[in-house]
Scaffold this motif. Structure first.
Motif, PDB file in Angstrom:
ATOM      1  N   GLN A   1       0.840  -1.200   0.000  1.00 47.28           N
ATOM      2  CA  GLN A   1       0.000   0.000   0.000  1.00 47.28           C
ATOM      3  C   GLN A   1       0.875   1.251   0.000  1.00 47.28           C
ATOM      4  O   GLN A   1       0.610   2.209  -0.736  1.00 47.28           O
TER       5      GLN A   1
ATOM      6  N   ASP B   1       2.627   1.507  -3.388  1.00 47.02           N
ATOM      7  CA  ASP B   1       1.672   1.900  -4.436  1.00 47.02           C
ATOM      8  C   ASP B   1       1.386   3.394  -4.386  1.00 47.02           C
ATOM      9  O   ASP B   1       1.259   4.057  -5.424  1.00 47.02           O
ATOM     10  N   SER B   2       1.323   3.942  -3.157  1.00 44.51           N
ATOM     11  CA  SER B   2       1.061   5.382  -3.040  1.00 44.51           C
ATOM     12  C   SER B   2       2.268   6.221  -3.464  1.00 44.51           C
ATOM     13  O   SER B   2       2.119   7.326  -3.992  1.00 44.51           O
TER      14      SER B   2
ATOM     15  N   PRO C   1       2.764   5.520  -7.988  1.00 47.82           N
ATOM     16  CA  PRO C   1       1.452   5.245  -8.597  1.00 47.82           C
ATOM     17  C   PRO C   1       1.537   4.835 -10.067  1.00 47.82           C
ATOM     18  O   PRO C   1       0.598   4.245 -10.593  1.00 47.82           O
TER      19      PRO C   1
ATOM     20  N   THR D   1       2.937  -0.741 -11.993  1.00 46.45           N
ATOM     21  CA  THR D   1       1.866  -1.737 -11.856  1.00 46.45           C
ATOM     22  C   THR D   1       2.180  -2.807 -10.806  1.00 46.45           C
ATOM     23  O   THR D   1       1.265  -3.340 -10.183  1.00 46.45           O
TER      24      THR D   1
ATOM     25  N   ALA E   1       0.855  -2.225  -7.204  1.00 47.38           N
ATOM     26  CA  ALA E   1      -0.607  -2.309  -7.184  1.00 47.38           C
ATOM     27  C   ALA E   1      -1.081  -3.749  -7.305  1.00 47.38           C
ATOM     28  O   ALA E   1      -2.004  -4.185  -6.591  1.00 47.38           O
TER      29      ALA E   1
ATOM     30  N   ILE F   1      -8.699  -1.856  -7.338  1.00 44.96           N
ATOM     31  CA  ILE F   1      -7.329  -1.702  -7.853  1.00 44.96           C
ATOM     32  C   ILE F   1      -7.205  -2.349  -9.235  1.00 44.96           C
ATOM     33  O   ILE F   1      -6.614  -1.771 -10.152  1.00 44.96           O
TER      34      ILE F   1
ATOM     35  N   ARG G   1      -8.738  -0.243 -11.802  1.00 38.71           N
ATOM     36  CA  ARG G   1      -7.871   0.901 -12.097  1.00 38.71           C
ATOM     37  C   ARG G   1      -6.771   0.517 -13.075  1.00 38.71           C
ATOM     38  O   ARG G   1      -6.487   1.223 -14.037  1.00 38.71           O
TER      39      ARG G   1
END
Length: 601
Positions: A134, A137-138, A141, A144, A147, A173, A176
């Motif tokens: 997490q 991923d932040s 962004p 891939t 995520a 996710i 997205r």
């Protein structure tokens, strides 16, 4: 200090049994010590790159002693610590925390994030795993991987929880990611896994329909959709997409491999056979999957004699499409041997050896096959070549010696046995060596040396019953030490009461001791097992006789002698006549039949 360093587990390459501990922490390392620690840490990285793992560990510990608060140095040591299964739980927990701190010192470092997440996953700490991905991923962004890993971890946690929050978050996710990766089979499969955890069949079907709409010409997509429909017990829908895969590329062997698997699950043997052939004929499909498919087919269906021509054709097809594969010829040889086609097996093992001369198992199988064919010359030739190629395997020397002895090349046979390194043999194999030498020595009338070798063989392995049997028989033939011969023969017979060879020897020893009644009782048992005379209930044996127990000229001859001395002269002559049919050049038996009497030697 902000740096990255790939320091994967190396404990197995370090000294066995070494317990790793972190250096004691000084109160406040000086700036000079910190700079020196950084320099030594860089040297450690170089040592790791050069595969100097002992130096790597030593340098890491030196760096940690100078700057114990550096999270990167502590983290590198922690990886080694966690690989040491002898460490206690407290030490392991400290190492785990060191990996966490190393990652937190630079959260965007993917390498350290991956290491910590992997360790957390192995420890079953799924919350920590999710937190890592997490965070990454932040911070990244546009990537891939973080995520995908985050979504996969959420699905793993959500699959064991009552609510669906994690699963829904994972699906968000995936949606997205899917915006920029339409028609991606891997992504769709991940989504379907999440839908399956929710038992949402409608969503699964909607997803695979969308996958096909996004990638109508993608073979992998069509095959995957077919597999999903198969798992949903919707074979007609599955077949439509498997047919579509064929339409996209009718030469793709993997398509036929998948279709074969489908038809097998449906119990459609005709369609399964058809797709197997198509897969085998495909020049695009690699040999490995084709060989696995053929192996599965043969192992399951070889016993069906009606399919043997088809199996032969399959081997021929695969050999034509993939020539030069020694393992294929070896497997074909195994198949031929299993169905009793020994000549065909020998041919295929020979091809395998020509292609892959270091395949020791193929050499052994070829030698064994020639032995079963009683092709002594080829057996000797093959085994002798193998002796030079595989000197550490005594099987080949034993086989060569046996064949050479049968060819009356006894000196060469004994020389071959002498090539065996006896220092490397366990007692049972060494016992076999002595008994084999005993057999050869007796064949050239060196009885004393032969008996000395038999005694060594039996002393080394009191369960070498063949050595006992042969020693007993040869003693009876020589008329020496008959009491010991009886002991050996009785032990051998007790070890295998259905062994006709052992029974014949036992009966012959008793005959030589002039104990004719007991000799006949033992011989009658051998004759019944061989199917020569009827059983006790006056019925003939319906069970097929084992190959080793089939009647021989010798057993008929011995039976005749024993029956004659037991007073049953007419039956004795009939046994001698049968012996003469099997050994028509035997002058001694001819004499008995002609004169209808036993002759004392």
């Amino acid at each position: 200090m902000n740096r990255t360093h790939t320091s994967y587990i190396v404990a197995l390459l370090l000294s066995a049994g070494t317990l790793l501990t972190f250096a004691a922490k000084p109160a406040d390392p000086s700036d000079a010590d910190k700079r020196k620690a950084e320099y030594i840490f860089l040297e450690a990285a170089d040592a790791y790159t050069d595969n100097r793992f002992d130096d790597y560990f030593m340098l890491l510990r030196r760096a940690a002693s100078l700057d114990p608060g550096d999270p990167f140095i502590a983290g590198a040591l922690a990886e080694i610590q966690l690989a040491n299964s002898t460490s206690d739980s407290t030490t392991m927990e400290t190492a785990y925390e060191a990996l966490r701190q190393r990652w937190l010192a630079n959260p965007s470092d993917e390498n350290n994030a991956t290491v910590f997440a992997s360790v957390a996953k192995s420890a079953g700490r799924i919350d920590d795993v999710i937190y890592v991905w997490q965070t990454l991923d932040s911070l990244l962004p546009g990537r891939t991987d973080p995520a995908m890993n985050l979504a996969g971890s959420l699905v793993a946690r959500g699959a064991v929880k009552a609510d669906t929050a994690d699963l829904n978050r994972a699906l968000g996710i995936y949606n997205r990611l899917q915006a920029g990766l339409k028609g991606n089979v891997q992504l769709s499969s991940r989504k379907i896994q999440a839908f399956a955890s929710k038992a949402d069949t409608a969503a699964i079907i909607a997803e695979i329909k969308q996958l096909y709409a996004d990638a109508p010409a993608d073979i992998q997509a069509a095959l995957y959709i077919g597999s999903v429909y198969t798992s949903l017990s919707m074979p007609d829908s599955a077949m439509r997409y498997l047919d579509r895969a064929c339409e996209i590329d009718s030469t793709n062997g993997f398509v036929y491999l998948t279709r074969a698997s489908f038809f097998q699950t449906q119990g459609d043997s005709a369609a399964y056979d058809r797709e197997v052939f198509r897969a085998l004929e495909s020049p695009e499909l690699e040999f490995g999957p084709k060989f696995e498919l053929l192996s599965d087919y043969v192992i399951k269906l070889y016993a069906d004699t009606t399919l043997r021509p088809r199996i032969d054709h399959m081997f021929e097809v695969l050999q034509d499409v993939n020539p030069g594969e020694g393992v294929l010829h070896a497997f074909y040889g195994d198949y031929k041997a299993t169905i009793g086609d020994l000549a065909g097996a020998a041919e295929q093992y020979s091809y395998s050896i020509d292609l892959e001369p270091e395949n020791e198992n193929a050499w052994q199988n070829l030698t064994s096959t020639y032995a079963q064919l009683e092709d002594v010359e080829h057996m000797a030739e093959t085994a002798q070549k193998a002796v030079h190629r595989f000197p550490a395997n005594p099987y080949f020397a034993f086989s060569a010696a046996s064949a050479l002895s049968q060819l009356k090349k006894t000196d060469e046979a004994l020389q071959t046995l002498d090539t065996i390194n006896t220092d490397m043999l366990d007692p049972k194999v060494l016992s076999l060596l002595y008994s084999t030498r005993g057999d050869i020595l007796y064949s050239i009338e060196q009885a004393d040396s032969a008996f000395a070798n038999y005694n060594k063989a039996i002393k080394l392995n009191p369960e070498n019953f063949m050595a006992m049997n042969n020693a007993a028989y040869y003693m009876s033939e020589k008329g020496v030490d008959l009491d010991n011969a009886e002991l050996y023969a009785s032990i051998a017979t007790a070890s295998d009461p259905e062994n006709v060879t052992f029974l014949d020897t036992h009966a012959w020893v008793m005959f030589k001791k002039k104990e004719y009644k007991q000799a006949r009782e033992i011989m009658d048992k051998a004759l019944k097992i061989s199917g020569i005379i009827e059983g006790d209930d006056n019925t003939s044996n319906e069970e097929p006789v084992d190959e080793q127990n089939k009647p021989s000229a010798e057993i008929y001859d011995h039976a005749g002698d024993i029956y004659f001395m037991s007073g049953d002269h007419a039956e004795a002559v009939e046994f001698w006549k049968e012996a003469l049919k099997l050994d028509p050049e035997n002058e001694a038996i001819k004499k008995k039949v002609t004169h209808r009497t036993y002759f004392f030697e």
